[in-house]
Design a protein around this motif. Structure first.
Motif, short mmCIF file in Angstrom:
data_model
loop_
_atom_site.label_atom_id
_atom_site.label_comp_id
_atom_site.label_asym_id
_atom_site.label_seq_id
_atom_site.Cartn_x
_atom_site.Cartn_y
_atom_site.Cartn_z
N PHE A 1 1.59 -3.47 -19.43
CA PHE A 1 1.34 -3.09 -17.98
C PHE A 1 0.58 -1.73 -17.69
O PHE A 1 1.45 -0.62 -18.31
N ALA A 2 -0.02 -1.48 -16.67
CA ALA A 2 -0.70 -0.15 -16.53
C ALA A 2 0.05 0.46 -15.50
O ALA A 2 0.40 -0.14 -14.59
N ASP A 3 0.28 1.85 -15.45
CA ASP A 3 1.25 2.30 -14.36
C ASP A 3 0.33 2.71 -13.21
O ASP A 3 0.67 2.67 -12.22
N THR A 4 -0.91 3.21 -13.59
CA THR A 4 -1.83 3.65 -12.30
C THR A 4 -3.31 3.31 -12.79
O THR A 4 -3.66 3.54 -14.06
N ALA B 1 4.62 -4.42 -8.14
CA ALA B 1 3.73 -5.10 -8.59
C ALA B 1 2.20 -4.69 -8.21
O ALA B 1 2.07 -4.44 -7.01
N GLY B 2 1.39 -4.38 -8.91
CA GLY B 2 0.37 -3.67 -8.72
C GLY B 2 -0.89 -4.84 -8.53
O GLY B 2 -1.83 -4.99 -9.43
N TYR B 3 -1.13 -5.34 -7.28
CA TYR B 3 -1.86 -6.55 -7.39
C TYR B 3 -3.10 -6.32 -5.97
O TYR B 3 -3.93 -6.89 -5.78
N ALA B 4 -2.97 -5.20 -5.41
CA ALA B 4 -3.80 -5.01 -4.30
C ALA B 4 -4.74 -3.67 -4.58
O ALA B 4 -4.52 -2.99 -5.56
N GLY C 1 0.86 -1.15 0.05
CA GLY C 1 0.06 0.06 0.07
C GLY C 1 0.90 1.30 -0.17
O GLY C 1 0.17 2.41 0.35
N THR C 2 2.03 1.16 -0.20
CA THR C 2 2.99 2.22 -0.32
C THR C 2 2.94 3.16 -1.55
O THR C 2 3.72 4.16 -1.63
N MET C 3 2.60 2.56 -2.77
CA MET C 3 2.74 2.97 -4.02
C MET C 3 1.47 2.96 -4.88
O MET C 3 0.74 1.70 -4.71
N VAL C 4 1.10 3.81 -5.38
CA VAL C 4 0.06 3.67 -6.25
C VAL C 4 0.37 4.46 -7.81
O VAL C 4 -0.52 4.04 -8.75
N ASN C 5 1.56 4.96 -7.80
CA ASN C 5 2.01 5.29 -9.32
C ASN C 5 3.23 4.77 -9.50
O ASN C 5 3.85 3.93 -8.66
N GLY C 6 3.35 4.42 -10.81
CA GLY C 6 4.60 3.83 -11.29
C GLY C 6 4.66 2.36 -10.98
O GLY C 6 5.77 1.66 -10.85
N LEU C 7 3.53 1.71 -11.19
CA LEU C 7 3.49 0.14 -10.92
C LEU C 7 3.54 -0.69 -12.17
O LEU C 7 3.22 0.02 -13.20
N PHE C 8 3.28 -1.98 -12.10
CA PHE C 8 3.09 -2.56 -13.05
C PHE C 8 1.88 -3.55 -12.80
O PHE C 8 1.96 -4.65 -12.26
N ILE C 9 0.75 -3.23 -13.39
CA ILE C 9 -0.57 -3.69 -13.09
C ILE C 9 -0.77 -4.60 -14.57
O ILE C 9 -1.01 -3.82 -15.43
#
Length: 406
Positions: A232-235, A270-273, A62-70
């Protein structure tokens, strides 16, 4: 004798007025009761509309919401979901103009390219900051055309103009890179896009990232696919479509593959949450639901009270007319027939009271469905109570009724 008859008629008129008046009172009170329930339900519906639940995909900690690999499958699943509205997502690429050699990428790689499904996905960008009307903006972001919107400063500095076709060599961020050591790799080949509009510079704004070129999200996905790379989506952000179905929404999100944030999870890109900001809505909705449940819990009590009122009023009214009942019996009328006559008169008075109450309610707060429910409830409950009262009176003998009158 005349004095007794006059007194009897006067007493009967008073009883009739009391019966009709109680009918009016019951209609008003029950409309107030059902109106309160309807008001709470309307407030709950308004709450769902006016207090939207905002959601954002994050990493597991939960520390990152941008610059992710979703992963693309999550973005696509959210786009298809009936539980999601206002879906906004983007991906970030680096690009250089022309088909330069890889060894020279540090010299040419200076354009920040964003693939987005709507203007709001790009930091502080909005529709009115783009040099075309809203319908064309929406059409642009929903398309998969090889078109782009370019920052007005970039247009000026590079000498580009709207209508030009530009060649871009794109690089993607490697999702396998370690934390704080993100690498970029070429996507292979070049793409040619047409400049269809310009946009205001959003650099330096609160939540904005540097954006030089914007392309539709579907176009970005096609570029990844043509390069043989996973998208991959970033945000990713969105709102819950129906906050009143929050449990069903969360269950579907789990099926999609989005899990709850864990403070014990390791840092990763990794954006899984999924972060669901629903605390305010839940608190307000819980209060309103408790109020509705409390009001509904009194419904059986309300029905019993109306029935008892019908019984008591009918019984008292019947007592005031025992002599009439006894005289009709002496003339040979059967018990059931006399009881039905008295019951019919009583129900006509109740209907008259209901009608007056309906007129008052219609002038104040017209809610015809509620009025119909109230009328049926009062009539049925009053009918049962009155039938019991007159049925009880009919079981008495003529001698007893005459003695009671005396």
């Amino acid at each position: 004798m005349l004095h007794y008859i006059s007194y009897s008629i006067k007493r009967r008129k008073i009883a009739n007025l009391v019966t009709a008046g109680i009918g009016v009172m019951l209609v008003l009170l029950l409309n107030l009761y059902f109106g309160s329930i309807r008001s709470y339900r309307d407030q709950l519906a308004d709450l769902a509309e006016n207090v939207p639940i905002y959601c954002q995909v994050s990493n597991l900690s939960g520390t990152m919401v941008n610059g992710l690999f979703i992963p693309e499958r999550i973005a696509d699943a959210l786009e298809r979901s009936d539980q999601v509205k206002d879906l906004s997502y983007m991906t970030v690429l680096m690009a250089g103009e022309g088909d330069f050699k890889e060894a020279e990428y540090s010299k040419y790689l200076n354009l920040h390219v964003v693939g987005a499904n709507q203007a709001e996905a790009v930091g502080e960008l909005s529709d009115d900051m783009i040099s075309m009307d809203v319908e064309r903006v929406n059409d642009f972001f929903a398309s998969d055309r090889m078109e782009c919107i370019v920052n007005e400063n970039v247009l000026k500095n590079r000498g580009w103009k709207i209508g030009d076709q530009i060649i871009l060599k794109c690089y993607y961020y490697d999702p396998a890179s370690e934390l704080n050591k993100v690498e970029i790799h070429p996507m292979g080949g070049v793409v040619e896009v047409t400049i269809v509009a310009s946009m205001e510079d959003i650099s330096g704004k609160t939540n904005a990232i540097r954006t030089d070129v914007v392309i539709p999200a579907k176009t970005a996905q096609n570029i990844f696919e043509q390069s043989g790379l996973p998208f991959f989506a970033d945000t990713v952000t969105f709102h819950v479509k129906d906050p009143l179905q929050l449990d069903a929404f969360k269950m579907e999100m789990q099926e999609i593959g989005l899990v709850e944030i864990s403070s014990e999870a390791m840092e990763s890109y990794a954006g899984y949450a999924l972060m669901v900001r629903d605390a305010s809505f839940i608190a307000n909705a819980t209060d309103l639901r408790h109020a509705i449940e409390l009001m509904q819990a009194f419904f059986p009590v309300v029905c019993i009270l109306v029935l008892l009122i019908g019984y008591v009023v009918s019984y008292l009214s019947g007592n005031s007319r025992r002599e009439e009942f006894a005289l009709m019996r002496l003339q040979g009328a059967k018990k059931i027939k006399v009881s039905l006559v008295f019951l019919a008169e009583q129900m006509l008075l109740v209907l008259a009271g209901n009608l007056v109450g309906d007129v008052v309610i219609a002038l104040a707060v017209p809610a015809f469905t509620t009025m119909a429910v109230v009328n049926v409830l009062v009539f049925v409950a009053y009918l049962i109570g009155a039938a019991a009262a007159y049925g009880r009176m009919s079981r008495g003998s003529v001698v007893y009724l005459l003695s009671a009158v005396q």
